[in-house]
Scaffold this motif. Structure first.
Motif, PDB file in Angstrom:
ATOM      1  N   ASP A 147      14.058  -4.783   3.159  1.00  9.96           N
ATOM      2  CA  ASP A 147      14.263  -3.412   3.278  1.00  9.96           C
ATOM      3  C   ASP A 147      13.129  -2.760   2.814  1.00  9.96           C
ATOM      4  N   ASP A 148      12.452  -3.267   1.934  1.00 11.69           N
ATOM      5  CA  ASP A 148      11.252  -2.412   1.534  1.00 11.69           C
ATOM      6  C   ASP A 148      10.142  -2.619   2.336  1.00 11.69           C
ATOM      7  N   VAL A 149      10.073  -3.269   3.492  1.00 11.49           N
ATOM      8  CA  VAL A 149       8.814  -3.597   4.161  1.00 11.49           C
ATOM      9  C   VAL A 149       8.708  -2.482   5.294  1.00 11.49           C
ATOM     10  N   PRO A 150       7.522  -1.818   5.337  1.00 17.40           N
ATOM     11  CA  PRO A 150       7.391  -0.726   6.393  1.00 17.40           C
ATOM     12  C   PRO A 150       7.756  -1.304   7.598  1.00 17.40           C
ATOM     13  N   ASP A 151       8.179  -0.318   8.479  1.00 18.11           N
ATOM     14  CA  ASP A 151       8.606  -0.769   9.853  1.00 18.11           C
ATOM     15  C   ASP A 151       8.753   0.384  10.670  1.00 18.11           C
ATOM     16  N   GLU A 152       8.577   0.307  11.970  1.00 17.38           N
ATOM     17  CA  GLU A 152       8.836   1.330  13.151  1.00 17.38           C
ATOM     18  C   GLU A 152      10.162   0.729  13.830  1.00 17.38           C
ATOM     19  N   ALA A 153      11.166   1.109  13.203  1.00 16.90           N
ATOM     20  CA  ALA A 153      12.432   0.316  13.830  1.00 16.90           C
ATOM     21  C   ALA A 153      12.576   0.651  15.322  1.00 16.90           C
ATOM     22  N   TYR A 194      -0.349 -11.558  13.391  1.00 13.08           N
ATOM     23  CA  TYR A 194      -1.229 -12.717  12.750  1.00 13.08           C
ATOM     24  C   TYR A 194      -2.415 -12.081  12.544  1.00 13.08           C
ATOM     25  N   LEU A 195      -2.605 -10.962  11.807  1.00 10.15           N
ATOM     26  CA  LEU A 195      -3.749 -10.190  11.042  1.00 10.15           C
ATOM     27  C   LEU A 195      -3.392  -9.801   9.703  1.00 10.15           C
ATOM     28  N   ASP A 196      -4.523  -9.584   8.891  1.00 11.16           N
ATOM     29  CA  ASP A 196      -4.520  -9.064   7.702  1.00 11.16           C
ATOM     30  C   ASP A 196      -4.658  -7.619   7.771  1.00 11.16           C
ATOM     31  N   ALA A 197      -3.518  -6.844   7.560  1.00 11.55           N
ATOM     32  CA  ALA A 197      -3.549  -5.362   7.836  1.00 11.55           C
ATOM     33  C   ALA A 197      -4.490  -4.755   6.680  1.00 11.55           C
ATOM     34  N   THR A 198      -5.160  -3.557   6.926  1.00  7.73           N
ATOM     35  CA  THR A 198      -6.048  -2.803   6.089  1.00  7.73           C
ATOM     36  C   THR A 198      -5.687  -1.617   5.756  1.00  7.73           C
ATOM     37  N   GLU A 199      -4.713  -1.094   6.623  1.00 11.15           N
ATOM     38  CA  GLU A 199      -4.441   0.364   6.261  1.00 11.15           C
ATOM     39  C   GLU A 199      -2.902   0.553   5.742  1.00 11.15           C
ATOM     40  N   ALA A 200      -2.766   1.465   5.103  1.00 12.44           N
ATOM     41  CA  ALA A 200      -1.592   2.011   4.307  1.00 12.44           C
ATOM     42  C   ALA A 200      -0.708   2.543   5.649  1.00 12.44           C
ATOM     43  N   PRO A 201       0.814   2.266   5.396  1.00 16.78           N
ATOM     44  CA  PRO A 201       1.442   1.471   4.260  1.00 16.78           C
ATOM     45  C   PRO A 201       1.388  -0.189   4.540  1.00 16.78           C
ATOM     46  N   TRP A 202       1.025  -0.469   5.747  1.00 14.59           N
ATOM     47  CA  TRP A 202       1.056  -1.792   6.314  1.00 14.59           C
ATOM     48  C   TRP A 202       0.385  -2.768   5.439  1.00 14.59           C
ATOM     49  N   ALA A 203      -0.974  -2.361   4.842  1.00 17.41           N
ATOM     50  CA  ALA A 203      -1.642  -3.454   4.218  1.00 17.41           C
ATOM     51  C   ALA A 203      -0.843  -4.445   3.146  1.00 17.41           C
TER      52      ALA A 203
END
Lengths: 277, 277
Positions: free
Chosen positions: A86-92, A104-113
């Motif tokens: 529930d606390d994980v950012p998403d675009e529902a 399969y990447l390492d996000a660098t941008e907020a809020p995804w990182a």
């Protein structure tokens, strides 16, 4: 590591497990098939990375890999495609971003990182867990996947040619940084500087000098994502003159579903088994 | 007959279809796998009847029958387990009654009798549709199923020994008229006179003189329904001295799921193919 389920199948054990991930800061779920031979000796590990919208469960239920994996003695590991919770950012309302779309990447941008660190998760944290909990021969690893997971498998193999002895893909996204359905996610996860996208793009990696000995790619010609999303010919073009061997098989009438994947699963398992010894 | 989907798989075609049933007075959905050989010649038909809570889709997605059915040239038909629709009587909180629990019988009691005519549906109406719409050799039919569908397959074979050349079952309910999870449904569908139950009960049918040459039954010994619901030993006892040959295989560690079914699917397909010619 928590056992969610362990079920006997094809003489081996199909398990589903969860653990608290330091990398994604969430509880992560994954599936492992352990072949009967693993009761006697360490066995090779074959990683299967799934596509957009999937969890560990899609291939586990519909991939039809257990019969032959049991015969060939392959441990098959199927991670989830993103962090969950529930606390994980998403675009529902956007199936190409957020949960089910970790790329399969390492996000660098907020809020995804904060949570979307799937590259580190599938290349570092989960392998360490697999090595510690299963009779896995980590000197013999192969990797394959479907669609977004084909992209993951190919990029990870290209960046770890010493770790993986084999790589294949079903209908992979070969150039996600220019494909309709992935450009938006790459910008949100990695920012607008497209140079940062290249290490998660199989075509760009090859152009930048990454090498892996050989790939098997199966592609259905009735796949609705072929023209705008997948475009295996871009990879075929990129590997020319590089020494990378590509076996690209185009299959009339096959679509993008698990009815396609399961049809050629045996061929992929044998491809990996031959190279894993 | 309406086409819901037709997808290429393992060289054949996995379809899902619907039609307006005169027998159940509802729209019925079913799945058919057509092997590649059916483009050249009529092929044998193998009926798969599913268990409680299932639709046509469970075995289609998880049964792993297409690879070998394509090789052996078998048309595989997978009906739904009950009538469906908002107007169909149901016990929404009872998974052993109503929708998903048709028990392959013709109900005689109100309100169930109006729609719950699954015996007539799978033995008369749907076979006529299959014969008219597919390249099916109806002189070569086999039947198998799982749990409630194993009960269905065995009772239908016992009542139609001239129509079916082969019958097998995964973890069948062999005596539903005395099993915990089916007695309630039998009383509601068929009334309290238990003599009416006997023609939908494999053990009772054999005791009453019905005959079929041979059965293959696979049963997992870690199946949670074994002791109170399935009890294959009752059928083993019933066939003694009847001339009916029973191959009952008990498998340690296997449960009641499709992980069990798919593990032995190849054996069943070969069993049927050998007898279907």
């Amino acid at each position: 590591m928590n056992i969610i389920s362990e079920v006997t199948s094809h003489g081996g054990m199909q398990g589903v497990f969860s653990h608290e991930s330091d990398v994604t800061k969430t509880t992560m779920t994954f599936a492992v098939f352990v072949p009967p031979q693993a009761t006697r000796e360490p066995r090779p590990v074959l990683w299967y990375l799934s596509g957009l919208t999937c969890t560990h469960a899609n291939v586990m239920e519909k991939g039809e890999y257990r019969r032959l994996a049991a015969e060939l003695g392959l441990i098959v590991v199927c991670p989830d495609t993103s962090p969950r919770g529930d606390d994980v950012p998403d675009e529902a309302t956007n199936w190409q971003m957020g949960k089910g779309a970790g790329f399969y990447l390492d996000a660098t941008e907020a809020p995804w990182a904060e949570n979307y660190q799937m590259y580190s998760y599938v290349t570092e944290e989960l392998p360490a867990l697999i090595a510690s909990k299963f009779r896995a021969d980590m000197s013999r690893q192969g990797i394959f996947g479907h669609s977004m997971g084909g992209h993951g498998a190919m990029t990870i193999a290209l960046k770890h040619p010493d770790r993986f002895k084999s790589c294949s893909a079903f209908a992979p996204i070969v150039e996600p940084s220019t494909a309709d359905w992935s450009m938006g996610a790459f910008e949100k996860y990695l920012g607008s500087d497209k140079s940062a996208w290249r290490s998660y793009d199989a075509v760009a990696l090859v152009k930048d000098g990454a090498r892996f000995p050989e790939f098997l790619i199966d592609q259905g010609l009735a796949d609705g994502f072929l023209q705008n999303g997948l475009r295996p010919w871009l990879f075929e073009e990129a590997v020319k003159g590089t020494g990378i061997e590509l076996t690209l098989r185009n299959h009339p009438r096959y679509d993008h579903s698990y009815y396609f994947i399961s049809s050629f699963m045996d061929d992929h398992l044998r491809w990996h088994a031959e190279r894993l010894g």
